[in-house]
Design a protein around this motif. Structure first.
Motif, PDB file in Angstrom:
ATOM      1  N   ASN A 143      13.426  83.234  61.531  1.00  0.00           N
ATOM      2  CA  ASN A 143      12.435  82.672  62.444  1.00  0.00           C
ATOM      3  C   ASN A 143      12.290  81.180  62.229  1.00  0.00           C
ATOM      4  N   PRO A 144      12.077  80.443  63.318  1.00  0.00           N
ATOM      5  CA  PRO A 144      11.840  79.004  63.182  1.00  0.00           C
ATOM      6  C   PRO A 144      10.417  78.754  62.687  1.00  0.00           C
ATOM      7  N   PRO A 145      10.097  77.509  62.302  1.00  0.00           N
ATOM      8  CA  PRO A 145       8.704  77.168  62.074  1.00  0.00           C
ATOM      9  C   PRO A 145       7.906  77.517  63.344  1.00  0.00           C
ATOM     10  N   ALA A 146       6.632  77.734  63.225  1.00  0.00           N
ATOM     11  CA  ALA A 146       5.740  78.128  64.327  1.00  0.00           C
ATOM     12  C   ALA A 146       5.747  79.635  64.551  1.00  0.00           C
ATOM     13  N   VAL A 147       6.670  80.337  63.885  1.00  0.00           N
ATOM     14  CA  VAL A 147       6.641  81.800  63.907  1.00  0.00           C
ATOM     15  C   VAL A 147       6.477  82.255  62.459  1.00  0.00           C
ATOM     16  N   GLY A 148       5.717  83.294  62.256  1.00  0.00           N
ATOM     17  CA  GLY A 148       5.561  83.793  60.895  1.00  0.00           C
ATOM     18  C   GLY A 148       4.125  83.669  60.440  1.00  0.00           C
ATOM     19  N   ASP A 149       3.515  84.819  60.136  1.00  0.00           N
ATOM     20  CA  ASP A 149       2.124  84.848  59.694  1.00  0.00           C
ATOM     21  C   ASP A 149       2.108  84.755  58.170  1.00  0.00           C
ATOM     22  N   PRO A 150       1.507  83.689  57.612  1.00  0.00           N
ATOM     23  CA  PRO A 150       1.510  83.542  56.148  1.00  0.00           C
ATOM     24  C   PRO A 150       0.948  84.773  55.431  1.00  0.00           C
ATOM     25  N   ALA A 151       0.098  85.541  56.122  1.00  0.00           N
ATOM     26  CA  ALA A 151      -0.530  86.687  55.466  1.00  0.00           C
ATOM     27  C   ALA A 151       0.471  87.813  55.197  1.00  0.00           C
ATOM     28  N   THR A 152       1.589  87.837  55.942  1.00  0.00           N
ATOM     29  CA  THR A 152       2.538  88.946  55.766  1.00  0.00           C
ATOM     30  C   THR A 152       3.811  88.525  55.042  1.00  0.00           C
ATOM     31  N   VAL A 153       3.833  87.296  54.493  1.00  0.00           N
ATOM     32  CA  VAL A 153       5.099  86.786  53.960  1.00  0.00           C
ATOM     33  C   VAL A 153       5.606  87.622  52.785  1.00  0.00           C
ATOM     34  N   THR A 154       4.685  88.158  51.972  1.00  0.00           N
ATOM     35  CA  THR A 154       5.115  88.968  50.826  1.00  0.00           C
ATOM     36  C   THR A 154       5.799  90.248  51.304  1.00  0.00           C
TER      37      THR A 154
END
Lengths: 276, 72
Positions: A143-154
């Protein structure tokens, strides 16, 4: 017998070449998409929407300064530093892959079917691409920046690692199955058919059983941008594997080529005695 | 003659080549390389202090996205 140190040196050289090539592909194809994605992030920050990324790490959060647009890098590093840093990182990744490739190649060489080191190296690179790049990319795409929820990164990281490990497990298991079938006297065609069928079923099982990414893509990210980024990411990784396999194979050929070519025509036993 | 012995040894039954002996330290080196990959692609504060980890994250940021590792 070929000295492992010389194999490792070729792995390092091929790794440098692979890192340079992948840095070039990042610069040409990935960075333009990242720039577009960063514009989206900044627009969010300006409109007070999602507010960009206050903190984007699995293990700590960085609060956004009030009134400040928390664009990527913030005040910590400039965009130029990030672009140069990305190139340096892909170099380091290429060298690390080169080292791992050399060790695995040395260990697996006598089991790789082709009759030249170049094609053995290319086959190993293709297996590596499938197992540790393509399978994780299908389970949890880039995914590029602007996609991706920091809460689910783990959670996403574990999914990625799991897909990668299962890819490696398939790459190790199918050759074992192949040897078992060979010992049982299966004909080549039947054996290879079973190999392909088992590989396909195992890959499908991994993709079906593992959950997808828990994130939804934000509405302000165009589908075309996401697609462009994923294609560019795969292009960069494919470039790294192809250059690694080809350069390593050519370097191996150059050392063993002269003796191997004459020995290959004279038969395998001849080569064994030359190599020993 | 070498040619006559070649006829007697079909390629697919002979072990294809003398294998390369992999010394023990090579596996240690492989572990170091895997650790280096973790460090540049995933380290976010598990080993480094928070400011150092964030610096590392920002410097490796573009490559982490390009490599497809979950970043943030």
């Amino acid at each position: 017998m070929i000295n492992f140190g010389s194999v490792l040196r070729r792995g390092l050289e091929a790794g440098v070449a692979a890192g340079l090539a992948s840095a070039l592909v990042i610069w040409l194809f990935v960075e333009p998409v990242i720039r577009k994605a960063l514009v989206i992030e900044e627009r969010r920050g300006a409109s007070g929407g999602h507010g960009g990324h206050a903190g984007h790490s699995a293990l700590f959060t960085v609060p956004a300064a009030p009134g400040h647009v928390p664009a990527h890098g913030g005040d910590l590093v400039t965009r130029t530093q990030q672009v140069v840093g990305g190139a340096v990182t892909s170099m380091l990744v290429g060298i690390a892959f080169g080292v791992i490739f050399a060790v695995v190649f040395a260990k697996a060489r006598h089991r790789l079917a082709p009759h030249s080191d170049f094609w053995r190296s290319m086959v190993l690179a293709a297996i590596g691409f499938g197992a540790v790049t393509l399978l994780p990319a299908i389970v949890i795409p880039a995914n590029p920046p602007a996609v991706g929820d920091p809460a689910t990164v783990t959670q996403r990281t574990w999914l990625y690692v799991l897909a990668l490990l299962l890819g490696v497990a398939i790459a190790l298991t199918v050759p074992m199955l192949d040897r078992l079938l060979a010992r049982r006297g299966f004909l080549d065609g039947a054996r290879w058919s079973v190999d392909v069928l088992v590989t396909v079923l195992a890959v499908v099982a991994v993709v079906v059983v593992l959950p997808g990414s828990p994130d939804s893509v934000p509405e302000d990210v165009p589908a075309a941008l996401l697609w462009d980024f994923r294609v560019a990411s795969l292009a960069q990784l494919a470039t790294m594997w192809v250059v690694l396999g080809a350069v390593f194979g050519l370097l191996m050929e150059r050392s063993t080529g002269a003796s191997a070519r004459t020995a290959d025509t004279a038969g395998e036993r001849e080569l064994t005695s030359v190599g020993a | 003659m070498a040619n006559s012995s070649a006829v007697a040894v079909p390629a697919h039954t002979a072990p294809s080549l003398a294998s390369i002996r992999v010394p023990l330290w090579a596996w240690a080196l492989l572990a170091v390389a895997v650790f280096a990959l973790y460090f540049v692609s995933q380290e976010n504060g598990a080993l480094l202090s928070a400011p150092a980890a964030e610096m590392l994250h920002e410097l490796t940021h573009d490559a982490r996205h390009a490599l497809g590792v979950p970043c943030h």
